[in-house]
Motif scaffolding. Structure first.
Motif, PDB file in Angstrom:
ATOM      1  N   LEU A 176       0.840  -1.195   0.000  1.00  0.00           N
ATOM      2  CA  LEU A 176       0.000   0.000   0.000  1.00  0.00           C
ATOM      3  C   LEU A 176       0.879   1.251   0.000  1.00  0.00           C
ATOM      4  CD1 LEU A 176      -3.123  -0.087   0.147  1.00  0.00           C
ATOM      5  CD2 LEU A 176      -2.924   0.770   2.480  1.00  0.00           C
ATOM      6  N   PRO A 177       0.590   2.232  -0.846  1.00  0.00           N
ATOM      7  CA  PRO A 177       1.359   3.488  -0.820  1.00  0.00           C
ATOM      8  C   PRO A 177       1.289   4.141   0.556  1.00  0.00           C
ATOM      9  CG  PRO A 177      -0.012   3.361  -2.792  1.00  0.00           C
ATOM     10  CD  PRO A 177      -0.421   2.218  -1.915  1.00  0.00           C
ATOM     11  N   MET A 178       2.337   4.853   0.926  1.00  0.00           N
ATOM     12  CA  MET A 178       2.442   5.445   2.259  1.00  0.00           C
ATOM     13  C   MET A 178       1.272   6.364   2.574  1.00  0.00           C
ATOM     14  SD  MET A 178       5.132   4.363   3.915  1.00  0.00           S
ATOM     15  CE  MET A 178       5.445   5.697   5.088  1.00  0.00           C
ATOM     16  N   GLU A 179       0.756   7.062   1.554  1.00  0.00           N
ATOM     17  CA  GLU A 179      -0.276   8.060   1.814  1.00  0.00           C
ATOM     18  C   GLU A 179      -1.660   7.457   2.026  1.00  0.00           C
ATOM     19  OE1 GLU A 179       0.172   7.688  -2.697  1.00  0.00           O
ATOM     20  OE2 GLU A 179       1.474   7.795  -0.928  1.00  0.00           O
ATOM     21  N   GLN A 185      -9.643   1.387   3.206  1.00  0.00           N
ATOM     22  CA  GLN A 185      -9.813   0.743   1.913  1.00  0.00           C
ATOM     23  C   GLN A 185     -10.961  -0.262   1.962  1.00  0.00           C
ATOM     24  OE1 GLN A 185      -7.813   2.244  -0.356  1.00  0.00           O
ATOM     25  NE2 GLN A 185      -7.190   3.339   1.519  1.00  0.00           N
ATOM     26  N   PRO A 186     -11.628  -0.517   0.844  1.00  0.00           N
ATOM     27  CA  PRO A 186     -12.693  -1.532   0.819  1.00  0.00           C
ATOM     28  C   PRO A 186     -12.124  -2.925   1.115  1.00  0.00           C
ATOM     29  CG  PRO A 186     -12.777  -0.129  -1.142  1.00  0.00           C
ATOM     30  CD  PRO A 186     -11.476   0.176  -0.453  1.00  0.00           C
ATOM     31  N   VAL A 187     -12.831  -3.683   1.926  1.00  0.00           N
ATOM     32  CA  VAL A 187     -12.376  -5.039   2.262  1.00  0.00           C
ATOM     33  C   VAL A 187     -12.280  -5.888   1.001  1.00  0.00           C
ATOM     34  CG1 VAL A 187     -12.999  -7.164   3.482  1.00  0.00           C
ATOM     35  CG2 VAL A 187     -13.277  -4.949   4.608  1.00  0.00           C
ATOM     36  N   SER A 188     -13.246  -5.741   0.106  1.00  0.00           N
ATOM     37  CA  SER A 188     -13.292  -6.571  -1.102  1.00  0.00           C
ATOM     38  C   SER A 188     -12.121  -6.317  -2.045  1.00  0.00           C
ATOM     39  CB  SER A 188     -14.605  -6.333  -1.859  1.00  0.00           C
ATOM     40  OG  SER A 188     -14.726  -4.973  -2.238  1.00  0.00           O
ATOM     41  N   LEU A 189     -11.447  -5.171  -1.886  1.00  0.00           N
ATOM     42  CA  LEU A 189     -10.331  -4.857  -2.767  1.00  0.00           C
ATOM     43  C   LEU A 189      -9.152  -5.787  -2.517  1.00  0.00           C
ATOM     44  CD1 LEU A 189      -9.276  -2.885  -4.938  1.00  0.00           C
ATOM     45  CD2 LEU A 189      -8.441  -1.427  -3.077  1.00  0.00           C
ATOM     46  N   THR A 219      -5.406 -10.109  -2.869  1.00  0.00           N
ATOM     47  CA  THR A 219      -4.946  -9.265  -3.967  1.00  0.00           C
ATOM     48  C   THR A 219      -4.109  -8.126  -3.420  1.00  0.00           C
ATOM     49  OG1 THR A 219      -6.960  -9.777  -5.199  1.00  0.00           O
ATOM     50  CG2 THR A 219      -5.665  -7.904  -5.949  1.00  0.00           C
ATOM     51  N   SER A 220      -2.894  -7.974  -3.941  1.00  0.00           N
ATOM     52  CA  SER A 220      -2.030  -6.867  -3.542  1.00  0.00           C
ATOM     53  C   SER A 220      -2.580  -5.563  -4.115  1.00  0.00           C
ATOM     54  CB  SER A 220      -0.607  -7.119  -4.050  1.00  0.00           C
ATOM     55  OG  SER A 220       0.239  -6.028  -3.750  1.00  0.00           O
ATOM     56  N   HIS A 221      -2.044  -4.429  -3.636  1.00  0.00           N
ATOM     57  CA  HIS A 221      -2.516  -3.131  -4.119  1.00  0.00           C
ATOM     58  C   HIS A 221      -2.284  -2.969  -5.613  1.00  0.00           C
ATOM     59  CE1 HIS A 221      -3.734   1.043  -3.722  1.00  0.00           C
ATOM     60  NE2 HIS A 221      -2.703   1.388  -4.458  1.00  0.00           N
ATOM     61  N   MET A 226      -1.792 -12.962  -4.209  1.00  0.00           N
ATOM     62  CA  MET A 226      -0.876 -13.291  -3.124  1.00  0.00           C
ATOM     63  C   MET A 226      -1.424 -14.499  -2.362  1.00  0.00           C
ATOM     64  SD  MET A 226      -0.509  -9.397  -1.705  1.00  0.00           S
ATOM     65  CE  MET A 226       0.713  -9.771  -0.445  1.00  0.00           C
ATOM     66  N   TYR A 227      -0.565 -15.503  -2.152  1.00  0.00           N
ATOM     67  CA  TYR A 227      -0.939 -16.639  -1.320  1.00  0.00           C
ATOM     68  C   TYR A 227      -0.660 -16.274   0.139  1.00  0.00           C
ATOM     69  CZ  TYR A 227      -1.235 -19.565  -5.508  1.00  0.00           C
ATOM     70  OH  TYR A 227      -1.583 -20.116  -6.713  1.00  0.00           O
ATOM     71  N   MET A 228      -1.709 -16.316   0.971  1.00  0.00           N
ATOM     72  CA  MET A 228      -1.575 -15.901   2.359  1.00  0.00           C
ATOM     73  C   MET A 228      -1.899 -17.053   3.306  1.00  0.00           C
ATOM     74  SD  MET A 228      -0.533 -12.860   2.334  1.00  0.00           S
ATOM     75  CE  MET A 228      -0.528 -11.290   1.482  1.00  0.00           C
TER      76      MET A 228
END
Length: 373
Positions: A176-179, A185-189, A219-221, A226-228
């Motif tokens: 995630l970008p620093m800003e 952020q939406p959970v579904s994202l 899903t990464s930004h 991504m396997y978690m």
């Protein structure tokens, strides 16, 4: 519309603040607590950080939007600190909007409330500074667990929810970008509905809502998968899921290597099954560890009949080889021998055996080819 009298007589700690950040109205309890505060700047009674936050809320919060929970620390005129837990919202009053602070205040509860705030601060500091990625999903629309697994899974992905207390390690993990604040952020994202994640939620349900090291695909930004590996716990009340929280570890690299090794193993298996000679892998005790398809095609034996079993009953490996050698030597051996087939007859075969490993091998590859060909 709200009258000043109604604010003054409210049986709670209540302040209204105008757009100039001046206290326009105060309840009797608020005035008794803070002293004479009407038409004073709110900054006189709070520290700079809280004053700036209230200013931001005045600009960003919409009129009649749901109240925002805040723990607020006020400073009396004599310097004493007063801590209240209350709600902040924006209301229409007269011709201009007002920021309203409403709280229940009881001086006898101060030690308890301050200890609670101290404990929460420690907890938040622990979560935020942890090197382990931590997350929480808060369901503002609780998930009904009484409607069956299929409906529960649907609601987990479709009910209104939000990230709560996701830490900095979590933001770094998802690039995630620093800003950007992960909690906004939406959970579904980052936790989309897909077959793998539906299976993940089903595992949580089947494990009585507490799991350890369970795989999900997030899903990464930047949009990459991504396997978690997740550890998950849940807060359930009256048959409703209110929150899920836990920690997560990125196993994408490990999973990719595992998938590649699996594909390589499948390729090797396909190649071995295409070879017309029977290929057997055995250990030093002559037990069959693996075999290709030609073993069944040539000799009629089913693979499961001998996997894990001693193959001495169909091929005599203990008979001395030329020059007195034994089959389990460290060198490549070659000889002709009889192999018993499923009909009870024997077939003469050219046999070759190769040790796996250079020193004291404990596995061997045995190939058998009909001698008459």
């Amino acid at each position: 519309m709200h009258s000043e009298d109604s604010y003054r007589d409210a049986p709670v700690f209540l302040l209204t603040i105008d757009e100039s950040m001046l206290i326009e109205a105060a309840s009797k309890i608020a005035q008794k607590t803070l002293g004479d505060c009407k038409r004073c700047a709110i900054g006189k009674f709070v520290d700079t950080r809280l004053a700036l936050e209230l200013g931001d809320l005045m600009q960003s919060v919409k009129i009649d939007a749901p109240p925002i929970y805040r723990v607020l620390t006020f400073r009396r005129q004599d310097g004493e600190r007063i801590v209240v837990a209350g709600l902040v919202d924006k209301v229409s009053c007269g011709d201009s909007p007002k920021l309203r602070i409403t709280a229940l205040y009881d001086p006898s509860s101060q030690p308890w409330l301050e200890e609670l705030i101290h404990s929460e601060d420690l907890h938040r500091a622990f979560v935020q500074t942890s090197s382990e990625a931590m997350w929480c999903i808060d369901f503002s629309e609780p998930v009904d667990l009484t409607q069956g697994d299929h409906e529960t899974i649907r609601q987990v992905f479709e009910n209104e929810c939000r990230w709560l207390m996701c830490n900095e390690a979590m933001a770094r993990l998802y690039n995630l970008p620093m800003e950007l604040d992960f909690n906004r952020q939406p959970v579904s994202l980052y936790f989309p509905r897909n077959l793998e994640n539906e299976t993940f939620v089903r595992q949580i349900i089947e494990s009585n809502f507490s799991v350890d090291k369970v795989l999900s695909i997030d899903t990464s930004h930047d949009g990459s998968s991504m396997y978690m590996e997740n550890t998950v716990h849940c807060n359930i009340q009256n048959g409703c899921l209110l929150r899920m929280w836990g920690s997560v570890r990125d196993v994408t690299g490990y999973r990719q290597v595992q998938n590649r090794l699996t594909r390589d193993a499948q390729d090797v298996r396909s190649i071995l099954n295409a070879i017309p000679d029977a290929i057997l892998v055995i250990n030093r005790e002559r037990r069959l560890l693996a075999v290709n398809a030609s073993f069944e095609a040539l000799f009629g034996w089913k693979q499961h009949q001998f996997l894990g079993q001693d193959i001495q009953s169909i091929i005599n490996l203990e008979a001395p080889l030329p020059n007195g050698r034994r089959w389990y030597g460290i060198d490549h051996q070659r000889w002709t021998t009889e192999v018993k087939i499923s009909t009870g007859r024997s077939m003469m075969c050219d046999a070759q055996i190769f040790p796996v490993g250079e020193e004291a091998p404990d596995r061997f590859v045995l190939t058998l080819h009909p001698a008459h060909e």
